[in-house]
Design a protein around this motif. Structure first.
Motif, PDB file in Angstrom:
ATOM      1  N   ARG B  45       0.826  -1.206   0.000  1.00 19.95           N
ATOM      2  CA  ARG B  45       0.000   0.000   0.000  1.00 19.95           C
ATOM      3  C   ARG B  45       0.861   1.258   0.000  1.00 19.95           C
ATOM      4  O   ARG B  45       1.817   1.368   0.759  1.00 19.95           O
ATOM      5  N   GLU B  46       0.506   2.194  -0.863  1.00 18.80           N
ATOM      6  CA  GLU B  46       1.174   3.493  -1.012  1.00 18.80           C
ATOM      7  C   GLU B  46       2.560   3.388  -1.627  1.00 18.80           C
ATOM      8  O   GLU B  46       3.227   4.403  -1.776  1.00 18.80           O
ATOM      9  N   GLY B 167      -2.864   1.515  -4.481  1.00 20.33           N
ATOM     10  CA  GLY B 167      -3.958   1.679  -3.527  1.00 20.33           C
ATOM     11  C   GLY B 167      -4.769   0.391  -3.482  1.00 20.33           C
ATOM     12  O   GLY B 167      -4.394  -0.618  -4.091  1.00 20.33           O
ATOM     13  N   SER B 214      11.215  21.589  17.464  1.00 17.01           N
ATOM     14  CA  SER B 214      10.039  21.225  16.677  1.00 17.01           C
ATOM     15  C   SER B 214      10.397  20.778  15.265  1.00 17.01           C
ATOM     16  O   SER B 214       9.640  20.042  14.637  1.00 17.01           O
ATOM     17  N   PRO B 217      10.730  16.521  14.739  1.00 18.16           N
ATOM     18  CA  PRO B 217       9.475  15.776  14.566  1.00 18.16           C
ATOM     19  C   PRO B 217       8.693  16.212  13.325  1.00 18.16           C
ATOM     20  O   PRO B 217       8.079  15.386  12.648  1.00 18.16           O
ATOM     21  N   MET B 218       8.741  17.519  13.026  1.00 17.39           N
ATOM     22  CA  MET B 218       8.013  18.037  11.863  1.00 17.39           C
ATOM     23  C   MET B 218       8.608  17.492  10.559  1.00 17.39           C
ATOM     24  O   MET B 218       7.880  16.998   9.682  1.00 17.39           O
ATOM     25  N   ALA B 221       8.041  13.743  10.061  1.00 12.16           N
ATOM     26  CA  ALA B 221       6.683  13.478   9.564  1.00 12.16           C
ATOM     27  C   ALA B 221       6.574  13.837   8.088  1.00 12.16           C
ATOM     28  O   ALA B 221       5.913  13.145   7.310  1.00 12.16           O
ATOM     29  N   ALA B 222       7.243  14.904   7.687  1.00  7.68           N
ATOM     30  CA  ALA B 222       7.189  15.318   6.279  1.00  7.68           C
ATOM     31  C   ALA B 222       7.886  14.300   5.384  1.00  7.68           C
ATOM     32  O   ALA B 222       7.426  14.013   4.270  1.00  7.68           O
ATOM     33  N   ASP B 224       8.169  11.046   6.010  1.00  4.42           N
ATOM     34  CA  ASP B 224       7.271   9.888   5.941  1.00  4.42           C
ATOM     35  C   ASP B 224       6.078  10.188   5.033  1.00  4.42           C
ATOM     36  O   ASP B 224       5.647   9.341   4.257  1.00  4.42           O
ATOM     37  N   ASP B 225       5.546  11.396   5.132  1.00  7.11           N
ATOM     38  CA  ASP B 225       4.443  11.813   4.262  1.00  7.11           C
ATOM     39  C   ASP B 225       4.824  11.729   2.791  1.00  7.11           C
ATOM     40  O   ASP B 225       3.980  11.430   1.940  1.00  7.11           O
ATOM     41  N   LEU B 335      10.099  23.914   6.851  1.00  2.00           N
ATOM     42  CA  LEU B 335       9.075  23.095   6.195  1.00  2.00           C
ATOM     43  C   LEU B 335       8.801  23.581   4.773  1.00  2.00           C
ATOM     44  O   LEU B 335       8.597  22.771   3.865  1.00  2.00           O
ATOM     45  N   LEU B 403       1.095  28.296   9.858  1.00  6.59           N
ATOM     46  CA  LEU B 403       1.452  27.183   8.973  1.00  6.59           C
ATOM     47  C   LEU B 403       0.552  25.977   9.235  1.00  6.59           C
ATOM     48  O   LEU B 403       0.111  25.294   8.312  1.00  6.59           O
ATOM     49  N   ALA B 404       0.265  25.747  10.512  1.00  4.39           N
ATOM     50  CA  ALA B 404      -0.557  24.575  10.868  1.00  4.39           C
ATOM     51  C   ALA B 404      -2.016  24.759  10.457  1.00  4.39           C
ATOM     52  O   ALA B 404      -2.753  23.785  10.382  1.00  4.39           O
TER      53      ALA B 404
END
Lengths: 432, 432
Positions: B45-46, B167, B214, B217-218, B221-222, B224-225, B335, B403-404
């Motif tokens: 998947r993905e 997918g 920050s 972690p940000m 996540a980016a 992995d995204d 970011l 940004l969030a």
């Protein structure tokens, strides 16, 4: 667009069928809101925040420099150029900086705390970059190049409301206000189980009359895509005992983290060997199946195509009742039914702000006929620029290749029997 | 819209800056196409398919029934109603069905192989559902309710081309043609390392002058995204030795599955303590840093806001050279820089068909000024129905809360100094 006012003809009687919305509500009611659990920031991506996140301190928590340069009293720069002594050096992270005496400057780095007494920062580019004494070429006004405490967030602000989907920026913001962990909604645990004596595992050879099992891997991926946790059980043949044993053993083995939903495919049609229907219809006494008086799963013909045979309810397993949704066995029916009924229910259970697919309207690229009395969910490809949607493949529920090329579903309402090219239909974006 | 033809004034000299596209190309060139690996359907998947997937057999692989009912020779139904003997029972999965003798029918279930001699299926609803003999009320034509072999896919067809994002439907189709595993592009392994003596881990208390980390972690996540694999290292203070030791130890520990990219944040600006710049600029002999003659990482001022200080190149670590991208330390700069430079490069390396964000044009909801000579990437919220985009928060690179809340970035070109409300800008959709 052509509509019927009475009931059209189909091989099921549409007037006796359950409306799509009614079955969707039944499935949604099965899966309650999930509990809150706490995860680290590293595990927070794509999760849904369970509670409002409130900033315990302002952000920035102290006035700091937006530039590498010199912290000054702006009044000391009335006449530029001016040479001033550099009384201290303030790297970022220094926690014990002395106050700024009048007539002096501190060398300061981006992000470092502004010393008491300073009201502005002169960027290094406007100076000679001196370390003992600095020559400043241009004046700055009070507040210039200073990021005030609380300029981003004031203390007590809800920075992320409950229901926020946590992406990189949201995780960054949570970290910035000091949250090392976050409360998120638990992901429902979903057992996926396919049935059919004709099934053979992908990778193994076929004999005549057999097919490769595709619903299990497909639905497991769809469950994970929805944000829940799929566990794919080994498919079972059309054997009620084997089906029930497989399911109950799997449920019993998960006592520590119980299953939220059992998702089956196949075995729910009108045929002579409908294992899922028979298994969930068996009475407690072990008597013969009574399909009309099941012990908790209601089987219905839903007024849709594909996906007419549907079931939803509860199975009394070894740990008590567990929610069950039974999907039809044809792959296209199965995935379309998942989209219409299960995906929104799972996402709603996790508090997702938009449980359903993003929906738009588009003009149909070619005319098509549709059966009366059943909502038709056709596979399509959307052209967002032109505002049109084109059918991909025919209506057949076995046409998986077309499904794999589609990027949307589009709807033809139950009472519509013909839509002409250029007429507008509702489109569900499969990547939205 | 107001444009400058010469160079505007800013605290960096725009004329000396590297264009955004040039730095993007440099970053993209660092990360080559990843190798192919084989994964099970459960892990597909993905992922992005590395090779065309060809159907080894047709789909369906044999003619089968689209209904529960009776396999017939349509010629036997010339006069209906007609009663015919039921000579056999064909559940799905039966591999040894006898041929259909003229003047008889076989009871057949959906998906079961049509017996030799049969050319149509009568649905059970048009019969009395007899098991020894059946009364058929209505005739069917040849081919009716039969799914022909190869109707979905013919043997040898490319069912999924290389570059397909896998997918649920694509995984289902792969399973249906018998693929138990799939060749996919390896996900790049990315080490994320933040620097700054002011940093404190989220969850720990702050002293004056300190901030919670920050970016790590940000950015993890980016990464992995984007579909790559992030590993977040513990941040380090502004200390070149500690930075280099931390990085090289992490690289050495990953000899079995080497790191594809080191992604740092902070320490690349014009300040006196720029740990990342100094570490990657150190010469092989261990002499003092020479920022202009780095041993493989080029540091540039890129003509953009936020995100001016950027670096890209190679670090010679314990296992040899490894690609490095250095992002600025301000969270918003970090970011946005990731979005502009790193995300497309990672996705291109995996063969993603659309490495960049989906882009649309929208009308600006309010006018705004922009610095000359630097492309401005502002955070916004799009209203797709109205076709407008509204800025969220001010331009400041420390404004993480805005940004969030953003769902898009929008661009103001380098030579534009003013955009009026209603004028059109390019928008990058952050969820697209």
């Amino acid at each position: 667009m052509r509509r019927v006012t009475g009931h059209g003809h189909d091989h099921g009687d549409p007037s006796a069928m359950r409306p799509v919305a009614e079955h969707a509500a039944a499935v949604a009611a099965l899966i309650g809101p999930t509990a809150t659990e706490t995860v680290t920031l590293a595990d927070a991506r794509e999760r849904i925040l369970a509670e409002d996140l409130v900033a315990p301190h302002p952000l920035p928590s102290f006035a700091n420099s937006a530039m590498d340069g010199y912290a000054v009293r702006s009044a000391d720069l009335a006449d530029t150029p001016v040479a001033l002594p550099v009384a201290a050096d303030i790297p970022a992270g220094r926690t014990d900086g002395p106050p700024l005496a009048p007539g002096t400057v501190h060398r300061i780095m981006t992000g470092a705390a502004l010393p008491d007494g300073a009201d502005a920062v002169v960027q290094v580019e406007w100076t000679d970059a001196g370390t003992e004494q600095v020559r400043i070429e241009r004046a700055v006004g009070a507040g210039q190049n200073v990021r005030g405490a609380g300029e981003d967030v004031t203390a007590g602000t809800v920075v992320l409301p409950a229901g926020t989907i946590l992406g990189p920026a949201q995780i960054g913001l949570a970290a910035a206000i000091g949250a090392g962990t976050l409360p998120v909604r638990r992901r429902p645990r979903v057992l996926v189980l396919s049935t059919g004596s004709e099934l053979v595992a992908p990778g193994e050879p076929l004999r005549h009359g057999q097919i490769h099992e595709s619903n299990g891997p497909m639905l497991a991926a769809a469950v994970d895509d929805a944000g829940a946790r799929a566990e794919l059980l080994r498919f079972v043949p059309d054997d009620v005992e084997q089906f029930t044993r497989t399911l109950d053993e799997a449920l019993a083995a998960r006592a520590d983290d119980p299953v939220d939903l059992v998702l089956t495919s196949g075995g729910v049609s009108a045929g002579a060997y409908e294992v899922v229907k028979d298994a969930f219809s068996r009475t407690r006494s072990g008597a013969e199946p009574d399909r009309r008086e099941g012990r908790g799963v209601t089987f219905s013909k839903v007024a849709m195509q594909p996906g007419m045979p549907q079931g939803a309810g509860y199975h009394t397993g070894p740990l008590g009742e567990v929610a069950v949704v039974t999907l039809p066995g044809n792959p296209v029916s199965s995935l379309v039914s998942f989209e219409v009924f299960v995906r929104p229910a799972l996402r709603r259970a996790m508090g997702h702000p938009q449980p359903g697919r993003a929906r738009v309207r588009a003009r149909l690229a070619e005319g098509l006929d549709s059966p009366a009395g059943r909502a038709q969910f056709r596979r399509g490809r959307i052209d967002a620029v032109a505002g049109t949607v084109a059918p991909v493949g025919a209506a057949g529920s076995h046409l998986l290749a077309a499904l794999a090329r589609a990027d949307c579903l589009f709807l033809v309402d139950a009472q519509v029997t013909r839509v002409e090219a250029g007429e507008s239909v509702e489109v569900w974006l499969l990547d939205g």
